[in-house]
Write a protein that holds these residues in place. Sequence first.
Motif, PDB file in Angstrom:
ATOM      1  N   GLY A 204       3.207   2.710  -2.818  1.00  0.00           N
ATOM      2  CA  GLY A 204       3.590   1.469  -3.484  1.00  0.00           C
ATOM      3  C   GLY A 204       2.571   1.038  -4.522  1.00  0.00           C
ATOM      4  O   GLY A 204       2.951   0.516  -5.578  1.00  0.00           O
ATOM      5  N   SER A 205       1.298   1.280  -4.257  1.00  0.00           N
ATOM      6  CA  SER A 205       0.271   0.812  -5.201  1.00  0.00           C
ATOM      7  C   SER A 205       0.367   1.555  -6.529  1.00  0.00           C
ATOM      8  O   SER A 205       0.354   0.933  -7.595  1.00  0.00           O
TER       9      SER A 205
ATOM     10  N   SER B 246      -5.516  11.384  -2.933  1.00  0.00           N
ATOM     11  CA  SER B 246      -4.782  12.114  -1.884  1.00  0.00           C
ATOM     12  C   SER B 246      -3.817  13.138  -2.501  1.00  0.00           C
ATOM     13  O   SER B 246      -3.624  14.216  -1.960  1.00  0.00           O
TER      14      SER B 246
ATOM     15  N   THR C  15       4.761   9.308  -1.622  1.00  0.00           N
ATOM     16  CA  THR C  15       3.974   9.993  -0.589  1.00  0.00           C
ATOM     17  C   THR C  15       3.779   9.155   0.672  1.00  0.00           C
ATOM     18  O   THR C  15       3.111   9.590   1.603  1.00  0.00           O
TER      19      THR C  15
ATOM     20  N   HIS D 259      10.301  -6.038   5.560  1.00  0.00           N
ATOM     21  CA  HIS D 259      11.299  -6.176   4.478  1.00  0.00           C
ATOM     22  C   HIS D 259      12.687  -6.455   5.052  1.00  0.00           C
ATOM     23  O   HIS D 259      13.485  -7.170   4.442  1.00  0.00           O
TER      24      HIS D 259
ATOM     25  N   GLY E 241      -6.165   7.233  -5.380  1.00  0.00           N
ATOM     26  CA  GLY E 241      -7.561   7.599  -5.143  1.00  0.00           C
ATOM     27  C   GLY E 241      -7.805   9.074  -4.894  1.00  0.00           C
ATOM     28  O   GLY E 241      -8.928   9.479  -4.611  1.00  0.00           O
TER      29      GLY E 241
ATOM     30  N   THR F 230       0.563  14.042   5.691  1.00  0.00           N
ATOM     31  CA  THR F 230      -0.902  13.989   5.616  1.00  0.00           C
ATOM     32  C   THR F 230      -1.444  12.557   5.766  1.00  0.00           C
ATOM     33  O   THR F 230      -2.648  12.339   5.714  1.00  0.00           O
TER      34      THR F 230
ATOM     35  N   LYS G   8      -2.929 -12.297  -6.216  1.00  0.00           N
ATOM     36  CA  LYS G   8      -1.959 -11.230  -5.977  1.00  0.00           C
ATOM     37  C   LYS G   8      -0.564 -11.804  -6.204  1.00  0.00           C
ATOM     38  O   LYS G   8      -0.144 -12.715  -5.496  1.00  0.00           O
TER      39      LYS G   8
ATOM     40  N   ASP H 283       3.651   0.501  -8.228  1.00  0.00           N
ATOM     41  CA  ASP H 283       3.612  -0.862  -8.775  1.00  0.00           C
ATOM     42  C   ASP H 283       2.752  -0.932 -10.039  1.00  0.00           C
ATOM     43  O   ASP H 283       3.088  -1.632 -10.996  1.00  0.00           O
TER      44      ASP H 283
HETATM   45  O1  NZQ Z   1      -4.811   6.295  -3.215  1.00  0.00           O
HETATM   46  P1  NZQ Z   1      -4.569   7.520  -2.449  1.00  0.00           P
HETATM   47  O2  NZQ Z   1      -5.719   8.469  -2.436  1.00  0.00           O
HETATM   48  O3  NZQ Z   1      -3.272   8.188  -2.815  1.00  0.00           O
HETATM   49  O4  NZQ Z   1      -4.448   7.075  -0.879  1.00  0.00           O
HETATM   50  C1  NZQ Z   1      -3.455   6.200  -0.397  1.00  0.00           C
HETATM   51  C2  NZQ Z   1      -3.994   4.812  -0.060  1.00  0.00           C
HETATM   52  O5  NZQ Z   1      -5.330   4.882   0.345  1.00  0.00           O
HETATM   53  C3  NZQ Z   1      -3.009   6.686   0.956  1.00  0.00           C
HETATM   54  N1  NZQ Z   1      -1.926   7.661   0.894  1.00  0.00           N
HETATM   55  C4  NZQ Z   1      -0.697   7.502   0.345  1.00  0.00           C
HETATM   56  N2  NZQ Z   1       0.046   8.594   0.579  1.00  0.00           N
HETATM   57  C5  NZQ Z   1      -0.715   9.471   1.273  1.00  0.00           C
HETATM   58  C6  NZQ Z   1      -1.991   8.878   1.464  1.00  0.00           C
HETATM   59  N3  NZQ Z   1      -2.984   9.509   2.139  1.00  0.00           N
HETATM   60  C7  NZQ Z   1      -2.728  10.735   2.627  1.00  0.00           C
HETATM   61  N4  NZQ Z   1      -1.523  11.358   2.495  1.00  0.00           N
HETATM   62  C8  NZQ Z   1      -0.504  10.742   1.831  1.00  0.00           C
HETATM   63  N5  NZQ Z   1       0.686  11.359   1.745  1.00  0.00           N
HETATM   64  O6  NZQ Z   1      -2.503   5.544   1.624  1.00  0.00           O
HETATM   65  C9  NZQ Z   1      -3.195   4.395   1.142  1.00  0.00           C
HETATM   66  C10 NZQ Z   1      -2.179   3.296   0.882  1.00  0.00           C
HETATM   67  O7  NZQ Z   1      -1.396   3.601  -0.255  1.00  0.00           O
HETATM   68  P2  NZQ Z   1      -0.577   2.441  -0.990  1.00  0.00           P
HETATM   69  O8  NZQ Z   1       0.099   3.010  -2.177  1.00  0.00           O
HETATM   70  O9  NZQ Z   1      -1.474   1.268  -1.204  1.00  0.00           O
HETATM   71  O10 NZQ Z   1       0.491   2.038   0.165  1.00  0.00           O
HETATM   72  P3  NZQ Z   1       1.805   1.230   0.158  1.00  0.00           P
HETATM   73  O11 NZQ Z   1       2.948   2.089  -0.212  1.00  0.00           O
HETATM   74  O12 NZQ Z   1       1.836   0.532   1.450  1.00  0.00           O
HETATM   75  O13 NZQ Z   1       1.660   0.142  -1.018  1.00  0.00           O
HETATM   76  C11 NZQ Z   1       1.062  -1.100  -0.802  1.00  0.00           C
HETATM   77  C12 NZQ Z   1       1.203  -1.986  -2.010  1.00  0.00           C
HETATM   78  O14 NZQ Z   1       2.597  -2.241  -2.290  1.00  0.00           O
HETATM   79  C13 NZQ Z   1       2.795  -3.653  -2.409  1.00  0.00           C
HETATM   80  C14 NZQ Z   1       1.774  -4.205  -1.443  1.00  0.00           C
HETATM   81  O15 NZQ Z   1       1.531  -5.577  -1.631  1.00  0.00           O
HETATM   82  C15 NZQ Z   1       0.570  -3.338  -1.755  1.00  0.00           C
HETATM   83  O16 NZQ Z   1      -0.099  -3.809  -2.908  1.00  0.00           O
HETATM   84  N6  NZQ Z   1       4.211  -3.980  -2.172  1.00  0.00           N
HETATM   85  C16 NZQ Z   1       5.102  -3.636  -3.122  1.00  0.00           C
HETATM   86  C17 NZQ Z   1       6.438  -3.934  -3.039  1.00  0.00           C
HETATM   87  C18 NZQ Z   1       7.396  -3.560  -4.115  1.00  0.00           C
HETATM   88  N7  NZQ Z   1       6.913  -3.100  -5.250  1.00  0.00           N
HETATM   89  O17 NZQ Z   1       8.621  -3.686  -3.988  1.00  0.00           O
HETATM   90  C19 NZQ Z   1       6.984  -4.655  -1.895  1.00  0.00           C
HETATM   91  C20 NZQ Z   1       6.057  -4.737  -0.739  1.00  0.00           C
HETATM   92  O18 NZQ Z   1       6.391  -5.866   0.028  1.00  0.00           O
HETATM   93  C21 NZQ Z   1       4.613  -4.795  -1.056  1.00  0.00           C
HETATM   94  O19 NZQ Z   1       4.192  -6.124  -1.310  1.00  0.00           O
END
Ligand code: NZQ
Length: 388
Positions: free
Chosen positions: A99-100, A42, A138, A198, A40, A182, A160, A103
């Motif tokens: 992760g998002s 960041s 990040t 995990h 989004g 950040t 999901k 993934d």
């Molecule tokens: O989208 P941006 O603007 O980058 O903002 C993100 C998001 O709003 C923000 N963010 C990330 N790094 C940042 C930051 N904001 C400021 N400074 C930074 N350095 O944080 C928010 C969350 O990011 P996201 O990528 O969603 O976080 P996460 O790493 O927790 O990922 C969650 C997803 O991973 C899945 C989850 O179900 C969920 O959909 N999973 C994936 C797994 C895998 N592939 O092995 C295993 C896990 O169990 C999990 O299910």
Amino acid sequence: MENFSFHSPTYFAFGRGKEEKTGEYVKQFGGTKVLIHYGGGSVLRSGLMDRVKKSLEKEGISYIELGGVKPNPRSGLVYQGIQLCKEEGVDFILAIGGGSSIDSAKAIAAGAVYDGDFWDFYEGKVVKKALKIGTVLTIAAAGSEGSPDSVITREEGMLKRGASGGALRPVFSVMNPELTMTLPAYQTSCGITDIMAHIMERYFTNTKDVEFTDRLCEATLLTLIKEAPKVLIDPKDYEARANIMWAGMVAHNNLLGVGREQDWASHGIEHELSALYDCAHGAGLAVIFPAWMKYVYRHDVSRFAQFAVRVWGCEMDFANPEATALEGIARFESFLTSINMPVNFRQLGAKEEDIPKMAENMKLGNGTCGNFVKLTTKDVEKIYQLAL
Ligand code: NZQ
Ligand code: ZN
């Protein structure tokens, strides 16, 4: 210990300034036309995107961009990414973010070299072929930077689901702890909770005599318990960020889970929460994991007592091990509260009336989820009830 095979080929570039070498890593792994995939914004605001692009340009690597990945990434953007890759002849996907973004990049990587619908992989087909994936991480959380997994939400029905396969392991991951400074405190805590989950999905096992991986799990949990308060007090504490970031990778590339049966019920039960309410995955886990523990601990009181003593520093009550087990669960819950995580439906904003729908959405039918204790749809409903 059970037999196992373990192949974790990701190259990790860890530490300050490593993102400036991203172009070199892409080249090293044969990428010539890159799709940069991100969330989004960041990474734009922090200036990271500019640094990564410069490093690609330095190596003469061409790239296109696709941003807009949402937390709990959706299938719509994946279809867009697949089409873009096919039209533009992309041979390498570079995810910058958490992760998002990773993934979603993995889903695109699998879909771009597959003739059918990429969703097939999220209904159980193993991913055997994909474009190469690199990541610049990040946030310490999902562990996707070293895992063979991807989790995507299909808009239709808000399902999901996860896909898996060795081809989804990134060929390289850049991990600079400074990039996580950040993060909003809430996301930092959600990440730490996910990392702990995990480990615990692997720790609660029916496999006997797995002392070594037990100890690795405990050491990783102890590290997180020690480092978490430090980053909440000082988000710029490099060493604490570094310890958490590496723990997050180790927690989920399966080093801690080999040779033992793993559970994964709590993740399945949580995914319904983040699918329905679009909450952070880590926050959902903070609500579900203690409830799962309260529901299943009687199945193996001594394992829960071991967790209480070795991880939470409880004193073993030999006359009443159940009390020790329960004390460990209580301390875990208090820890979650201390890092400002929700621990019940009310705090998360989830609703009791949605319980039957969420349990049903897991589509267990006459089957079960989890391994430590095999849970039916009725059991899952009871766990949601315990989380109210
Ligand atoms: O989208 P941006 O603007 O980058 O903002 C993100 C998001 O709003 C923000 N963010 C990330 N790094 C940042 C930051 N904001 C400021 N400074 C930074 N350095 O944080 C928010 C969350 O990011 P996201 O990528 O969603 O976080 P996460 O790493 O927790 O990922 C969650 C997803 O991973 C899945 C989850 O179900 C969920 O959909 N999973 C994936 C797994 C895998 N592939 O092995 C295993 C896990 O169990 C999990 O299910
Ligand atoms: Zn998780």
